[in-house]
Motif scaffolding. Structure first.
Motif, mmCIF file in Angstrom:
data_model
loop_
_atom_site.group_PDB
_atom_site.id
_atom_site.type_symbol
_atom_site.label_atom_id
_atom_site.label_comp_id
_atom_site.label_asym_id
_atom_site.label_seq_id
_atom_site.Cartn_x
_atom_site.Cartn_y
_atom_site.Cartn_z
ATOM 1 N N TYR A 307 42.239 46.426 43.572
ATOM 2 C CA TYR A 307 41.112 47.086 44.221
ATOM 3 C C TYR A 307 39.958 46.110 44.379
ATOM 4 C CZ TYR A 307 37.220 50.377 44.555
ATOM 5 O OH TYR A 307 36.100 51.040 44.937
ATOM 6 N N SER A 308 39.726 45.313 43.327
ATOM 7 C CA SER A 308 38.635 44.338 43.383
ATOM 8 C C SER A 308 38.875 43.304 44.468
ATOM 9 C CB SER A 308 38.494 43.627 42.050
ATOM 10 O OG SER A 308 38.185 44.531 41.047
ATOM 11 N N SER A 309 40.141 42.894 44.588
ATOM 12 C CA SER A 309 40.450 41.881 45.592
ATOM 13 C C SER A 309 40.184 42.407 46.987
ATOM 14 C CB SER A 309 41.901 41.438 45.466
ATOM 15 O OG SER A 309 42.096 40.812 44.227
ATOM 16 N N ILE A 310 40.521 43.677 47.198
ATOM 17 C CA ILE A 310 40.249 44.273 48.508
ATOM 18 C C ILE A 310 38.751 44.237 48.781
ATOM 19 C CG2 ILE A 310 40.352 46.412 49.837
ATOM 20 C CD1 ILE A 310 42.867 47.114 48.236
ATOM 21 N N ASN A 311 37.984 44.673 47.789
ATOM 22 C CA ASN A 311 36.532 44.690 47.972
ATOM 23 C C ASN A 311 35.982 43.295 48.204
ATOM 24 O OD1 ASN A 311 36.524 47.380 47.642
ATOM 25 N ND2 ASN A 311 35.887 47.336 45.503
ATOM 26 N N ARG A 312 36.510 42.359 47.412
ATOM 27 C CA ARG A 312 36.043 40.988 47.543
ATOM 28 C C ARG A 312 36.326 40.470 48.941
ATOM 29 N NH1 ARG A 312 36.069 36.783 43.791
ATOM 30 N NH2 ARG A 312 35.145 38.270 42.354
ATOM 31 N N PHE A 313 37.520 40.777 49.420
ATOM 32 C CA PHE A 313 37.912 40.303 50.747
ATOM 33 C C PHE A 313 37.033 40.942 51.822
ATOM 34 C CE2 PHE A 313 40.523 40.100 54.546
ATOM 35 C CZ PHE A 313 40.811 38.751 54.536
ATOM 36 N N LEU A 314 36.776 42.233 51.665
ATOM 37 C CA LEU A 314 35.915 42.912 52.637
ATOM 38 C C LEU A 314 34.529 42.274 52.654
ATOM 39 C CD1 LEU A 314 36.697 46.692 52.111
ATOM 40 C CD2 LEU A 314 37.307 45.259 54.034
ATOM 41 N N ARG A 315 34.023 42.007 51.463
ATOM 42 C CA ARG A 315 32.686 41.449 51.373
ATOM 43 C C ARG A 315 32.629 40.070 52.017
ATOM 44 N NH1 ARG A 315 32.377 41.449 45.904
ATOM 45 N NH2 ARG A 315 33.006 43.612 45.694
ATOM 46 N N SER A 316 33.648 39.252 51.748
ATOM 47 C CA SER A 316 33.637 37.910 52.322
ATOM 48 C C SER A 316 33.758 37.981 53.832
ATOM 49 C CB SER A 316 34.788 37.067 51.770
ATOM 50 O OG SER A 316 35.058 37.404 50.452
ATOM 51 N N TRP A 487 38.397 34.402 47.470
ATOM 52 C CA TRP A 487 38.656 35.467 48.445
ATOM 53 C C TRP A 487 39.211 36.702 47.761
ATOM 54 C CZ3 TRP A 487 36.923 35.062 53.292
ATOM 55 C CH2 TRP A 487 36.594 33.791 53.747
ATOM 56 N N ILE A 488 39.833 36.492 46.616
ATOM 57 C CA ILE A 488 40.365 37.609 45.852
ATOM 58 C C ILE A 488 39.854 37.459 44.419
ATOM 59 C CG2 ILE A 488 42.440 37.886 47.228
ATOM 60 C CD1 ILE A 488 43.816 36.336 44.828
ATOM 61 N N ARG A 489 40.116 38.482 43.614
ATOM 62 C CA ARG A 489 39.851 38.317 42.185
ATOM 63 C C ARG A 489 41.206 38.416 41.501
ATOM 64 N NH1 ARG A 489 40.615 40.536 37.290
ATOM 65 N NH2 ARG A 489 39.738 42.574 37.755
ATOM 66 N N ALA A 490 41.674 37.306 40.996
ATOM 67 C CA ALA A 490 42.986 37.269 40.365
ATOM 68 C C ALA A 490 42.932 38.057 39.059
ATOM 69 C CB ALA A 490 43.381 35.826 40.106
ATOM 70 N N PRO A 491 44.099 38.509 38.590
ATOM 71 C CA PRO A 491 44.116 39.231 37.311
ATOM 72 C C PRO A 491 43.550 38.368 36.194
ATOM 73 C CG PRO A 491 46.283 39.204 38.343
ATOM 74 C CD PRO A 491 45.411 38.390 39.198
ATOM 75 N N TRP A 492 42.931 39.020 35.242
ATOM 76 C CA TRP A 492 42.278 38.266 34.173
ATOM 77 C C TRP A 492 43.237 37.333 33.442
ATOM 78 C CZ3 TRP A 492 37.890 36.451 33.271
ATOM 79 C CH2 TRP A 492 36.742 37.114 33.683
ATOM 80 N N TRP A 493 44.482 37.797 33.239
ATOM 81 C CA TRP A 493 45.366 36.973 32.414
ATOM 82 C C TRP A 493 45.769 35.677 33.108
ATOM 83 C CZ3 TRP A 493 47.400 41.494 34.674
ATOM 84 C CH2 TRP A 493 48.399 41.280 35.616
ATOM 85 N N THR A 494 45.540 35.609 34.451
ATOM 86 C CA THR A 494 45.870 34.350 35.131
ATOM 87 C C THR A 494 44.665 33.416 35.209
ATOM 88 O OG1 THR A 494 45.297 35.180 37.298
ATOM 89 C CG2 THR A 494 47.553 35.516 36.574
#
Lengths: 519, 386
Positions: A307-316, A487-494
């Protein structure tokens, strides 16, 4: 500029901004009354200065006086911890030695911080910052008692950046409270606070905050050097400092970050950045600042990463859309009509029937109108706010189209561009300027002008640095860990590594062997 | 020195595309006379007469799209086009043109002179649909007749594009036509358009194919034959196969088969006596979509029989079309020559100059295969009680 009389005036302006009394010549004497009148003199004309004389019941020698500014102190501390013990305690019995002042400081006054000094400047500095000055008959020294107790705004959710999920506290105007908010998030002795004072007249406290072992020394020393160079009479908000220490002073893009939220500042500190707190401002500066940070919202890191990645992408992409869409519309409708599908061409042509202005002019006008509305809405008293809405939607939107002053697609394009601008508040200034620039180049040369203008903007961004860190950091590569927070927010563990260059001192955020994802 | 060179280089990079980038011009969109379609006739004294359908939009809340037709003459096509300005007031804009209709007379004289401008000009596109008018005048197709849409040319475009589920006319865009003109061993085909009377109205109808030899019109074949031609060309995207047998007692009921998918392979082989034979293998997947009787053609046995009979019909039709084209026109519209050139270039080199004669007497072996996939929504024929 305005004739001779003006010029003669200008020559009178002093070249330095120092206040008239830089150093106080007078010193404290043994006479209490002399000392009191000394302070009365210094603060003559200031009726908020309160002078309270009192004496111990048992010990006549304990003739003393406290001075403080009304409203700046906690009167409870004054009454119960200073005045009461000295007034009613049996000092004749308790006090043994000769040095009455020291005895009072150590044995009688109940307060977190009490300090003896003879330095008048220090005393002035303290009393204006909410401390109480304690004077005793027969002593050339005075005590500074920490009784700061002015009212501060409660810690509340910042209006400028709201979250659905995440901590709701925000900084307020008190630097000490702000520092405590960050300290509460990072409980570690490596978290360092370095104080400085800026402003010849305001004596504003600022604090450089960083994590030792993460922040680069070169950036830290560069920051301190830039701060030391500042010579200004007053610092009201961190924005003053931001403009003094930034790189690329003529660029519309910000090279110093700011935030109103402790969680954001703490996270940036953990990435190796350095924060600058300024007393009186709830906005804390962070350096170095790269362009990718404009699209990173704190909530991205608290929500599900997809969900965060989608938002991040939209924002960018919103920023790119908002600078591009008016220019592209202009290019396609006035230069490259062959690129439009036929039905769209016809409907745009239909809506333009009878519109007197060229597309370029009406786009420019509508964009200016949008910014006028935005600015009016920002600074308008809340009860009048509705008027802006009515003007914006009815008069300028609907009526303008019906009166054939602008075509409907232009209104849609303006609205889209305007809304997408607001998605990325940190970039709003730059977006407006770049948008107008691209519109201009496009109006001359069509899509070629758009590409040319976009290239110029990209080249400008590529040349920028913030404290030595490339402004377009991580935007040019998808290798390794570089792109996982852009452009995205990768999962924390990565996200096992901190951002490169900024945290070059210690890149490892997670040691992978401890990784326990999926359990 | 180095910086000066860099600045000069950057300036060059920016300025050169400015000069060399071809056609660009600031034009407001409502000032364009958008040409939807054009019909080209032979005018007086060897002039060209172009009839242009211009889209007129009237704006506002209830915008309306209408078309206006103007006719201009000129010594060349471009001359006529520019002469149109004095009639339309607006400069004609050709990037959204959908159809070009060429009159029969012009097509017989040769179309290169007409189509050159459409290919050459920067504003015109290469994907116009090209049509040949079966009647004397191309102009009347645009002028006379009912229209469904606001603009007749858009009507025609839909008609052409929806032919894929009818397969009674080919689709030819201008670039395909010029390609076929240039290619060796294949003759160009263009859909034919005519005015057709139905329910007391005159409407344009696209049906059948105009056959060209080089750039000159030879004649037309009708819609059914066009379908067979498309089978050979492997261009079938849809359409029907109708099975109808009359006469015999055990004749099957008439059945409509809908074509889902069809593949045709054309392979040239050299026979023992040295002559060339084209093997045409088509494989068609169809579905039963209509049964005009209660006999069971769906069960194993009936289906076999139906498939066989459909194969038979298709085969004879293809064969007879080839024969007709060979004898009447002698134009290789199926692209047999091109196929031969691809597969057996050496043989082609030997027959290239005589191909026209060879084509007329070319032997053809047609194998057809029809597979029935399903019978649509019903598993049985309609049953008839007493």
């Amino acid at each position: 500029m305005f004739g001779k009389s003006r010029k003669t005036n200008e020559t009178k302006i002093k070249k330095d901004n120092a206040p008239k009394k830089t150093k106080n010549e007078s010193t404290l004497t043994k006479s209490l009354e002399n000392n009191i009148s000394l302070f009365k003199n210094i603060f003559s004309g200031d009726e908020t200065l309160i002078i309270r004389r009192f004496q111990n019941k048992y010990l006549a020698a304990a003739k003393c006086c406290i001075l403080y500014f009304d409203g700046m102190v906690n009167t409870e501390i004054l009454n119960e911890n200073i005045i009461q013990p000295i007034l009613s305690g049996n000092l004749a019995q308790e006090i043994s030695g000769d040095n009455l002042l020291e005895e009072l400081q150590y044995k009688v006054i109940v307060c977190g911080s009490v300090q003896a000094t003879a330095d008048i400047d220090e005393l002035i500095g303290s009393i204006t910052y909410g401390d109480t000055i304690f004077l005793l008959e027969g002593y050339e020294k005075a005590l500074i008692i920490n009784s700061k107790g002015w009212k501060t705004r409660a810690i509340s959710e910042p209006e400028s950046t709201r979250v659905v999920r995440g901590p709701r506290e925000g900084f307020n105007e008190s630097i000490i409270i702000n520092l405590s908010l960050v300290r509460r998030k990072i409980k570690n002795p490596d978290l360092k606070f370095k104080f400085k004072q800026l402003g010849e007249r305001t004596h504003t406290k600022i604090c450089i905050c960083y994590i030792e072992g993460l922040a680069l020394d070169s950036i830290l020393s560069e920051l301190e050097q830039r701060l030391d160079k500042i010579d200004i009479d007053g610092v009201i908000d961190s924005g003053y400092i931001q403009e003094f220490i930034r790189d690329e002073p003529f660029s519309p893009f910000e090279t110093v970050g700011y935030s109103e939220r402790p969680d954001v500042v703490a996270a940036k500190l953990l990435e190796g950045r350095i924060a600058v707190f300024v007393d009186g401002s709830p906005f804390v500066l962070t350096v170095p600042f790269v362009i990718a940070e404009t699209t990173q919202a704190n909530e991205d890191y608290y929500n599900n990463y997809i969900y965060s990645s989608i938002n991040r992408f939209l924002r960018s992409s919103a920023t790119i859309i908002s600078v591009s869409i008016p220019a592209l519309y202009l290019a396609v409708t006035t230069y490259h009509q062959e690129m439009l599908p036929t039905p769209l061409l016809l409907s745009i042509a239909a809506s333009r029937q009878g519109v007197p202005f060229p597309t370029f002019v009406s786009l420019l006008l509508m964009l200016i109108v949008f910014d006028v509305l935005r600015e009016a809405g920002t600074r308008m008293p809340a009860p009048i706010g509705q008027a802006v809405n009515i003007v914006g939607t009815l008069v300028l939107g609907q009526a303008a189209v019906e009166a054939r002053l602008v075509s409907a697609p232009v209104v849609i394009i303006t609205a889209l561009s305007g809304i997408t601008t607001l998605m990325n508040i940190g970039m709003i200034g730059a977006t407006i300027i770049v948008r107008t620039f691209l519109l201009l180049t496009t109006s001359f040369m069509g899509i070629y002008g758009y590409i040319l203008g976009f290239m110029i903007v990209i080249i400008h961004l590529m040349t920028m640095r913030s404290f030595g860190v490339p402004y377009m950091l991580n935007l040019s590569t998808f290798k390794n860990h570089n792109a996982q927070d852009v452009w995205i927010r990768a999962p924390w563990w990565t996200m096992t590594l901190r951002p490169k260059i900024i945290a070059a001192k210690n890149l490892v955020r997670q040691s992978t062997r401890k990784n326990n994802r999926g359990k | 020195m180095k910086t000066i060179r860099m600045i000069l280089l950057a300036l060059l990079v920016f300025i050169i595309p400015l000069i060399t980038a071809s056609c660009w011009n600031y034009r407001e969109i409502d000032k364009l006379g958008v040409v939807a379609g054009v019909a080209i006739d032979r005018g007086k004294d060897g002039k060209y007469k172009i009839t242009v359908e211009i889209v007129e939009v009237s704006g506002g809340k209830d915008s309306k799209t209408e078309s206006r037709i103007i006719t201009a003459e000129g010594k060349t096509i471009f001359d006529a086009v520019r002469n149109g300005i004095s009639l339309s007031g607006k400069r004609l804009y050709w990037s959204h043109t959908k159809v070009v209709i060429i009159s029969r007379q012009l097509a017989v004289d040769g179309v290169i002179q007409v189509l050159d401008w459409f290919n050459r000009d920067a504003e015109t596109r290469a994907d116009f649909h090209i049509l040949v008018s079966k009647g004397e005048s191309a102009k009347e197709v645009l002028e006379i007749g009912e229209k469904n849409e606001d603009v007749k040319s858009f009507d025609l475009e839909y008609m052409i594009e929806n032919q894929r589920s009818l397969s009674k006319a080919p689709q030819t865009e201008i670039w395909e036509f010029t390609n076929e003109l240039a290619a060796q061993g294949v003759a160009a085909v263009v859909p034919a358009i005519e005015l057709y009377k139905t329910n007391g109205k005159v409407v344009p109808r696209i049906m059948g194919t105009a056959i060209f030899k080089e750039d000159k019109l030879l004649g037309f074949i009708d819609g059914e034959e066009t379908k067979d031609m498309l089978f050979i060309q492997n261009e079938i995207k849809g359409g029907l196969l109708i099975e109808q047998e009359d006469g015999a007692e055990d004749a099957m009921p008439s059945v409509s088969l809908e074509v889902f998918n069809s593949k045709t392979k054309v392979e040239p082989t050299i026979l023992q006596d040295g002559s060339i034979q084209m093997n045409i293998n088509t494989e068609t997947i169809v579905a039963i979509d209509e049964i005009g009787g209660s006999e069971n053609v769906i069960d194993e046995e009936g289906r076999k029989k139906l498939e066989q009979s459909a194969e038979e019909t298709l085969k004879t039709r293809i064969e007879s079309l080839i024969k007709k084209v060979q004898s009447e026109y002698g134009a290789d519209i199926f692209g047999f020559g091109a196929k031969l050139r691809e597969d057996k270039p050496k043989v082609w080199a030997g027959v290239e100059n005589r191909w026209e004669d060879i084509f007329k007497n070319l032997q053809v072996k047609v194998t057809t295969k029809v597979h029935i996939r399903n019978s649509a929504m019903m598993a049985k024929p309609l049953e008839v009680g007493d």
